[in-house]
Design an enzyme around this catalytic site. Structure first.
Site, PDB file in Angstrom:
ATOM      1  N   CYS A 112       0.835  -1.201   0.000  1.00  0.00           N
ATOM      2  CA  CYS A 112       0.000   0.000   0.000  1.00  0.00           C
ATOM      3  C   CYS A 112       0.869   1.251   0.000  1.00  0.00           C
ATOM      4  CB  CYS A 112      -0.927   0.001   1.212  1.00  0.00           C
ATOM      5  SG  CYS A 112      -1.996   1.446   1.309  1.00  0.00           S
ATOM      6  N   CYS A 209      -6.190  -2.960   7.392  1.00  0.00           N
ATOM      7  CA  CYS A 209      -7.346  -2.066   7.267  1.00  0.00           C
ATOM      8  C   CYS A 209      -8.534  -2.702   6.568  1.00  0.00           C
ATOM      9  CB  CYS A 209      -6.938  -0.768   6.573  1.00  0.00           C
ATOM     10  SG  CYS A 209      -6.500  -0.944   4.822  1.00  0.00           S
TER      11      CYS A 209
END
Length: 382
Positions: A112, A209
């Site tokens: 990410c 997440c």
């Protein structure tokens, strides 16, 4: 130079802040605003838990966006929400699922940062006329002779996130800024209260997440239903000890949840995606001395391909401190190779290996890579 080591006065310096909705990035925005910078907050819509797990009302991302917007309003800065769901799914979630299916243990936060925040968001920030992109990561960057910047471990060792940021390139470091790298976490929360931010006491995120309650198996089963197939649990000595519902439920080094009545402590030593076998053995079978790396990012001064025995320190898990090792370029395999001074347990392909100049608490980050292959001894890797 201003406080961000940029040439213009703060009021003439535009800084885009990546605002996640947490206390750290909100405080970064507050600090820069107080110092007089032209601050713009950007929050990325990356995922929807409901889409990943097929459960209604599972999305908490909306609350994070709300918190980021509220923080921006409190600070009096412009704030924008960008839809990055498609690129996040392709670059991070799909890759995460495929990695687990292949018997690896991926670290999606690294990808990410590499693909979404420090490539795509950074490009967007520059399109908005930003001089810098600031984040709430606990890592430090400092200027070096010649004008380049280097990455270092954060002041607060309990919060240091350098393990997840080893893939940051030298070009990205020129534009990235990490204001919290020199602050302890309790000072960050104190500043949040001083700025009047509603997230001052918001708990830190503990899970990946896009994986609610840490149940990554549910996400993978939803995304790749045809890949989940049962198989055997086999001992290193060849004995078949039981069966399992899918290798995605196991990681190298795992002991709990094996449900084997053998009378001896056994650990997952290897995952074989071709045969759907989970291979187990005693703890000593987990010892790894040699690690081969793929997708290596190198921030050191010497060319990586010319190294032949450079003393370094490496970290193979975020919860472990850097350990002494030797780094060399394996010309035959055309990859970087790490030789650990002391064998480590539970090292799995797919994990990240961060490389440091030394074991010190403020050590320079020299880069790192994805663990491609592990060996029990130097002789086996020769």
């Amino acid at each position: 130079m201003n406080s961000l080591d940029l040439p213009k006065a703060p009021q003439d310096t535009r800084v885009v802040v990546a605002m996640s909705g947490g206390v750290d990035s909100s405080v970064v925005a507050g600090l820069l605003k107080r110092q007089g910078y032209d601050v713009v907050g950007i929050t990325l819509q990356l995922y929807d838990h409901g889409a990943a797990t097929h459960r209604r009302g599972a999305c908490c991302a909306g609350q994070d966006i709300h918190d980021a917007r509220r923080a921006a309003e409190t600070l009096g800065i412009p704030h924008y929400v960008l839809d990055y769901e498609d690129r996040f799914r392709e670059a991070v979630i799909d890759r995460f699922a495929d990695s687990y299916i292949h018997g690896e243990t991926p670290i999606p936060c690294v990808e990410c940062n590499r693909s979404i925040k420090f490539r795509d968001l950074l490009a967007t920030a520059l399109d908005l006329g930003a001089d810098a992109l600031a984040t709430g990561h606990y890592v430090a960057s400092r200027p070096r002779p010649g004008g380049s910047r280097a990455l270092y471990r954060a002041l607060d060792p309990a919060r240091d996130q350098s393990y997840f940021l080893y893939a940051t390139t030298a070009e990205q470091l020129d534009v990235l800024r990490f204001p919290l790298g020199e602050l302890p976490k309790d000072e960050t929360r104190r500043l949040a209260r001083e700025f009047g931010l509603s997230v001052a006491d918001k708990p830190d995120s503990q899970d990946i997440c896009f994986v609610p309650q840490g149940r990554y198996q549910d996400v993978i089963a939803r995304l790749r239903p045809d890949s989940v197939r049962p198989g055997e649990i086999v001992h290193l000595d060849g004995r078949t000890l039981g069966r399992h519902d899918g290798i995605i439920g196991f990681t190298v080094g795992q002991r709990r949840g094996l449900k084997l009545a053998t009378g001896e402590p056994l650990y997952v030593v290897r995952l074989d995606p071709e045969t759907a076998r989970v291979v187990v053995g005693p703890r000593e079978a987990l010892a790894t001395s040699v690690i081969r790396l793929a997708e290596t990012n190198w921030l050191g001064d010497e060319p990586l391909t010319e190294l032949d025995g450079m003393p370094v320190a490496v970290r193979v898990r975020s919860t472990r401190e850097p350990r002494p090792a030797t780094l060399r370029w394996n010309r035959a395999a055309s990859c970087a190779e790490v030789m650990l001074a002391t064998p480590e347990d539970g090292v799995s392909p797919g994990q990240a290996c961060a490389i440091y100049a030394d074991e010190g608490p403020r050590a320079r980050v020299l880069g790192g890579g994805t663990i491609l292959r592990v060996e029990a001894s130097r002789r086996e890797a020769a």
